[in-house]
Design an enzyme around this catalytic site. Structure first.
Site, PDB file in Angstrom:
ATOM      1  N   CYS A 105       2.484  -6.188  10.050  1.00  0.00           N
ATOM      2  CA  CYS A 105       2.318  -5.352   9.275  1.00  0.00           C
ATOM      3  C   CYS A 105       3.544  -4.568   8.728  1.00  0.00           C
ATOM      4  O   CYS A 105       4.393  -4.426   9.583  1.00  0.00           O
ATOM      5  CB  CYS A 105       1.299  -3.881   9.709  1.00  0.00           C
ATOM      6  SG  CYS A 105       1.215  -2.544   8.686  1.00  0.00           S
ATOM      7  N   TYR A 159      -4.479   1.019   3.181  1.00  0.00           N
ATOM      8  CA  TYR A 159      -5.346   0.075   2.745  1.00  0.00           C
ATOM      9  C   TYR A 159      -6.133  -0.606   3.946  1.00  0.00           C
ATOM     10  O   TYR A 159      -7.151  -0.940   3.817  1.00  0.00           O
ATOM     11  CB  TYR A 159      -4.493  -1.018   2.109  1.00  0.00           C
ATOM     12  CG  TYR A 159      -4.005  -1.064   0.656  1.00  0.00           C
ATOM     13  CD1 TYR A 159      -4.114   0.140   0.243  1.00  0.00           C
ATOM     14  CD2 TYR A 159      -3.541  -2.064   0.160  1.00  0.00           C
ATOM     15  CE1 TYR A 159      -3.756   0.032  -1.422  1.00  0.00           C
ATOM     16  CE2 TYR A 159      -2.935  -1.883  -1.183  1.00  0.00           C
ATOM     17  CZ  TYR A 159      -3.133  -0.851  -1.721  1.00  0.00           C
ATOM     18  OH  TYR A 159      -2.762  -0.841  -3.126  1.00  0.00           O
ATOM     19  N   CYS A 182       2.383  -6.897   1.760  1.00  0.00           N
ATOM     20  CA  CYS A 182       1.351  -6.229   2.595  1.00  0.00           C
ATOM     21  C   CYS A 182       0.630  -7.382   3.266  1.00  0.00           C
ATOM     22  O   CYS A 182      -0.083  -8.138   2.312  1.00  0.00           O
ATOM     23  CB  CYS A 182       0.699  -5.390   1.459  1.00  0.00           C
ATOM     24  SG  CYS A 182      -0.773  -4.310   2.631  1.00  0.00           S
ATOM     25  N   ASN A 183       0.364  -7.262   4.673  1.00  0.00           N
ATOM     26  CA  ASN A 183      -0.360  -8.328   5.062  1.00  0.00           C
ATOM     27  C   ASN A 183      -1.798  -8.144   4.843  1.00  0.00           C
ATOM     28  O   ASN A 183      -2.823  -9.045   4.551  1.00  0.00           O
ATOM     29  CB  ASN A 183      -0.139  -8.153   6.595  1.00  0.00           C
ATOM     30  CG  ASN A 183       1.319  -8.771   6.958  1.00  0.00           C
ATOM     31  OD1 ASN A 183       1.208  -9.893   7.497  1.00  0.00           O
ATOM     32  ND2 ASN A 183       2.353  -8.014   7.183  1.00  0.00           N
ATOM     33  N   THR A 184      -2.202  -6.746   4.693  1.00  0.00           N
ATOM     34  CA  THR A 184      -3.532  -6.194   4.549  1.00  0.00           C
ATOM     35  C   THR A 184      -3.983  -6.913   3.192  1.00  0.00           C
ATOM     36  O   THR A 184      -5.132  -7.535   2.968  1.00  0.00           O
ATOM     37  CB  THR A 184      -3.712  -4.857   4.568  1.00  0.00           C
ATOM     38  OG1 THR A 184      -3.061  -4.502   5.863  1.00  0.00           O
ATOM     39  CG2 THR A 184      -5.182  -4.391   4.496  1.00  0.00           C
ATOM     40  N   SER A 244       1.037  -1.245  -0.111  1.00  0.00           N
ATOM     41  CA  SER A 244      -0.140  -0.289   0.070  1.00  0.00           C
ATOM     42  C   SER A 244       0.880   1.265  -0.029  1.00  0.00           C
ATOM     43  O   SER A 244       0.521   2.366  -0.256  1.00  0.00           O
ATOM     44  CB  SER A 244      -0.920  -0.082   1.104  1.00  0.00           C
ATOM     45  OG  SER A 244      -0.223   0.150   2.544  1.00  0.00           O
TER      46      SER A 244
HETATM   47  N1  DGL Z   1       1.840  -2.449   5.032  1.00  0.00           N
HETATM   48  C1  DGL Z   1       0.517  -2.666   5.043  1.00  0.00           C
HETATM   49  C2  DGL Z   1       0.387  -4.429   5.856  1.00  0.00           C
HETATM   50  O1  DGL Z   1       1.257  -4.921   5.786  1.00  0.00           O
HETATM   51  C3  DGL Z   1      -0.650  -2.221   5.656  1.00  0.00           C
HETATM   52  C4  DGL Z   1      -0.706  -0.698   5.588  1.00  0.00           C
HETATM   53  C5  DGL Z   1      -1.991   0.055   5.333  1.00  0.00           C
HETATM   54  O2  DGL Z   1      -3.099   0.008   6.190  1.00  0.00           O
HETATM   55  O3  DGL Z   1      -1.924   0.433   4.259  1.00  0.00           O
HETATM   56  O4  DGL Z   1      -0.593  -4.589   6.258  1.00  0.00           O
END
Ligand code: DGL
Length: 261
Positions: free
Chosen positions: A182, A43, A74-76, A12
């Site tokens: 995250c 995100y 990105c975990n999300t 993101s």
């Molecule tokens: N870097 C993203 C993750 O690993 C999330 C950051 C976001 O909320 O955009 O979840």
């Protein structure tokens, strides 16, 4: 696409650069294209459909650049979109997984998982915890202010220190071990360690993802083991950001800080 194609990586925004750094340290001969979607960050507070659509748009852009695999750094986006994206494309798509198994192994009491609200509530994470015998020792804590902090304030040491301190004071002044679920939060790791005076162990999923990518490419004969990326070294790592050129410069700067260790 062939084994000399680059590996695509996206997030993101800036967080996934920490994954790029880990992957690149393991696969030094490969070429990479990183897309940070800072224009649409965060995100973690969007709907699942919105995150899927944004992720698909980035994957289409990476496929147009002929990448041989995509890492969702990105975990999300992994929680919201990985299975649907795997159905859409015929190259390997590697996602993130919060490192809760190793954390539980090395912790007697509670493990706190810091991630976005979406990661923590989506079925991928809920099922992962449910399957673990000791899943009851996992506590979940969303930290949207840390995404904002990393996206907009890295380099401002006073801001970063205050952001980490205020959040931990308010929620977990006495944590045992932590999982950073995250990729943005990995940029705050040093400050978190300082807050707990080195008494807390901090886990993340970056190396797990890097190893999974390596094994997948190897098993498909797509790994540059003996060979090296064929274009010139200056083009080996390409960084794109949807927000602005300033964010590309920021990204390159963050990458060089990570490389210095
Ligand atoms: N870097 C993203 C993750 O690993 C999330 C950051 C976001 O909320 O955009 O979840």
């Amino acid at each position: 696409m062939n084994k000399y194609s680059k590996i695509g990586i996206f997030d993101s925004g800036l967080g996934g650069l920490s994954v790029l750094n880990t992957v690149e340290s393991l696969l030094k001969r490969e070429g990479f294209i990183y897309i940070g979607d800072s224009l649409n960050a965060p995100y973690g507070t969007k709907t699942k459909d919105e995150v899927f659509e944004l992720s698909k748009k980035i994957c289409d852009a990476l496929i147009a650049k002929d990448v041989k695999a995509i890492v969702i750094a990105c975990n999300t986006a992994t929680s919201a979109a990985v299975s649907k994206l795997r159905d859409l494309y015929d190259i390997p798509i590697i996602g993130m997984e919060p490192a809760i198994k190793p954390a539980l192994k090395q912790t007697e009491g509670q493990v706190v998982v810091l991630a976005t609200e979406m990661t923590l509530k989506e079925s991928k994470f809920v099922n992962l915890v449910d399957k673990l015998e000791e899943g009851y020792r996992i506590a979940k804590l969303p930290a949207p202010e840390w995404v904002e902090c990393v996206e907009n304030h890295m380099g401002d040491e006073a801001y970063v220190k205050a952001s980490v301190g205020q959040f931990l004071d308010a929620h977990i002044p006495n944590a045992q071990n932590l999982v950073l679920g995250c990729t943005h939060f990995i940029f705050l790791k040093d400050e978190i360690e300082k807050y707990y005076k080195g008494k807390v162990e901090i886990f993340d999923g970056n190396m797990g993802t890097a190893l999974q990518l390596k094994n997948t490419l190897e098993s498909m004969g797509l790994l540059l083991d003996e060979d090296i990326y064929q274009e010139n070294e200056a083009n080996r790592i390409e960084v794109i950001n949807t927000k602005s050129d300033e964010y590309v410069s920021k990204s390159l700067n963050l990458l060089s800080i990570l490389k210095r260790g």
